[in-house]
Design a protein around this motif. Sequence first.
Motif: not given
Lengths: 111, 110
Positions: B7-10, B13-23
């Motif tokens: 999650s998420p599946r899609h 986001t914008e350049t410079g932002t933090p993103v976390t993907l979960r498994c």
Amino acid sequence: GIQVEQSPPDLILQEGANSTLRCNFSDSVNNLQWFHQNPWGQLINLFYIPSGTKQNGRLSATTVATERYSLLYISSSQTTDSGVYFCAGARRGSGTYKYIFGTGTRLKVLA
Amino acid sequence: DAGITQSPRHKVTETGTPVTLRCHQTENHRYMYWYRQDPGHGLRLIHYSYGVKDTDKGEVSDGYSVSRSKTEDFLLTLESATSSQTSVYFCATSSQNIQYFGAGTRLSVL
């Protein structure tokens, strides 16, 4: 690092035809596996085949570890066999194995 | 199939932002992996885990960090997303040397 070469990169078959996909490794690997990625992106393990030959229905695989290659045979191909086929081998890392994938063979089976 | 949920599946986001993907996995497998898939490259290993709080780098780890505080969860973080991190990300677990994959997360960094 280890190089994994898959051939052919692309393959188009008529339904019912047979094919052989090849995977060559530049160095020895462990835990050789074959995967199928369907057109929706899902990756499915087909074979765990570090050596020898295995068969599962219309698919079979052979690995010759001493010569660093593996073959995947598809007989009587069906349209549902379409997708990308990947091989992967492993080298020992911290605490477990790290896997190296080939770039895949893209197969299209025509009805 | 090993019960592996990403999650998420899609995500866009914008350049410079933090993103976390979960498994998240329900199979109690000890070993977990994060890969990225890009055209012409197959799957490339980002990070992997060999137990709770035990992780190590793969071949394309720059710009990524991971955490595993529970057996069932393996998080991939992009501290400051860049356009080169636009990709499809796959999580996998391993049991008895066989790899099982989640459905993937498609990430676009604009």
